[in-house]
Design an enzyme around this catalytic site. Structure first.
Site, PDB file in Angstrom:
ATOM      1  N   GLU A 232     -15.427  12.974  27.781  1.00 30.22           N
ATOM      2  CA  GLU A 232     -16.401  12.630  26.754  1.00 30.22           C
ATOM      3  C   GLU A 232     -17.320  11.514  27.236  1.00 30.22           C
ATOM      4  O   GLU A 232     -16.892  10.613  27.966  1.00 30.22           O
ATOM      5  CB  GLU A 232     -15.701  12.175  25.467  1.00 30.22           C
ATOM      6  N   CYS A 233     -18.587  11.559  26.784  1.00 29.61           N
ATOM      7  CA  CYS A 233     -19.542  10.523  27.175  1.00 29.61           C
ATOM      8  C   CYS A 233     -19.565   9.359  26.194  1.00 29.61           C
ATOM      9  O   CYS A 233     -20.207   8.347  26.454  1.00 29.61           O
ATOM     10  CB  CYS A 233     -20.945  11.107  27.298  1.00 29.61           C
ATOM     11  N   GLY A 234     -18.886   9.503  25.055  1.00 26.32           N
ATOM     12  CA  GLY A 234     -18.834   8.415  24.082  1.00 26.32           C
ATOM     13  C   GLY A 234     -19.673   8.650  22.849  1.00 26.32           C
ATOM     14  O   GLY A 234     -19.456   8.003  21.828  1.00 26.32           O
TER      15      GLY A 234
END
Length: 252
Positions: A232-234
């Site tokens: 995940e990139c956040g």
């Protein structure tokens, strides 16, 4: 489908989600448009299958603000794909970028994506993705955010419900239960394009330095992102102590 939600600042997720679970994607979008009105936005990364959500949502709410966080490191084909979809679907595109230019970021922190370190990747994502997205939501007066996450993409996403709360915003996931076949069928049925990197073996694409084609050694399509260090990139994770753990694919 009609869901009565008179107070959209305090929705009862446990009551609403069972009803949304039984609704199709278009009905979920229509419910969100009715519930949140002008506070409803959507995001798009203009990735491999971006046309699906963009087409689904704009059929219901043509003028919805479409937030695109441009990291400054996207492949040329992504910019071209985005331009094609903007013209075809007449998108109300809202482009946001980090105030820190790529050159300045690299001068201060180096090439964060080359450091083989989750903390460095998290810093990169916070600068280039999370801050611009949060600024977009504030400036556009958003109360709810439509996103095309699917449960079979990551472990974090497999635990999501159609309606969630992330900080001060509601998150709505109309195609959460869709399979890859569902996505393909929708693309073909509506004669929609997919990202040109699909023909190069990519199942997901983001920044040029953090995406690669899928191989026989990959257990999951998201293994091709972020150098395999995280999934995940956040953008779709809560701002909590658990975020840093969720970011690391070794804990997923």
């Amino acid at each position: 489908m009609t869901v009565i939600t008179p107070d959209k600042t305090a929705l009862d997720l446990d009551r609403i989600n069972p009803q949304l679970n039984n609704a199709n994607a278009s009905d979920i979008i229509a419910w969100a448009a009715q519930t949140f009105g002008d506070g409803l936005v959507m995001s798009s990364s203009f990735g491999i299958q971006a046309a699906v959500m963009l087409h689904l949502v704009t059929q219901v709410k043509p003028d919805i603000p479409v937030i695109w966080v441009d990291t400054g490191y996207l492949p040329p084909e992504t910019y071209q794909f985005a331009d094609e979809l903007q013209q075809r679907l007449n998108l109300n595109l809202q482009i946001y970028q980090s105030p820190l230019s790529p050159a300045r970021m690299e001068a201060l922190y180096g090439k964060l994506w080359e450091q083989e370190d989750v903390a460095a990747l998290n810093r990169y994502d916070a600068i280039r993705k999370v801050e611009p997205m949060q600024r977009a939501l504030r400036e556009l007066g958003a109360t709810a955010w439509l996103a095309g996450l699917r449960a079979n993409q990551t472990q974090h996403r497999s635990n999501l419900r159609p309606l969630e709360r992330q900080g001060e915003y509601y998150k709505v996931f109309p195609i959460l239960d869709w399979s890859s076949k569902d996505v393909y069928d929708y693309l073909t049925a509506n004669d929609l394009p997919y990202h040109p990197y699909f023909d190069l073996g990519y199942t997901t694409v983001g920044d040029w330095h953090s995406s690669r084609p899928v191989t026989a050694d990959d257990d999951h399509e998201r293994d091709t992102r972020f150098r395999g260090l995280k999934q995940e990139c956040g953008l779709h994770l809560p701002a909590s102590d658990g975020e840093s753990q969720s970011l690391n694919s070794s804990s997923l």
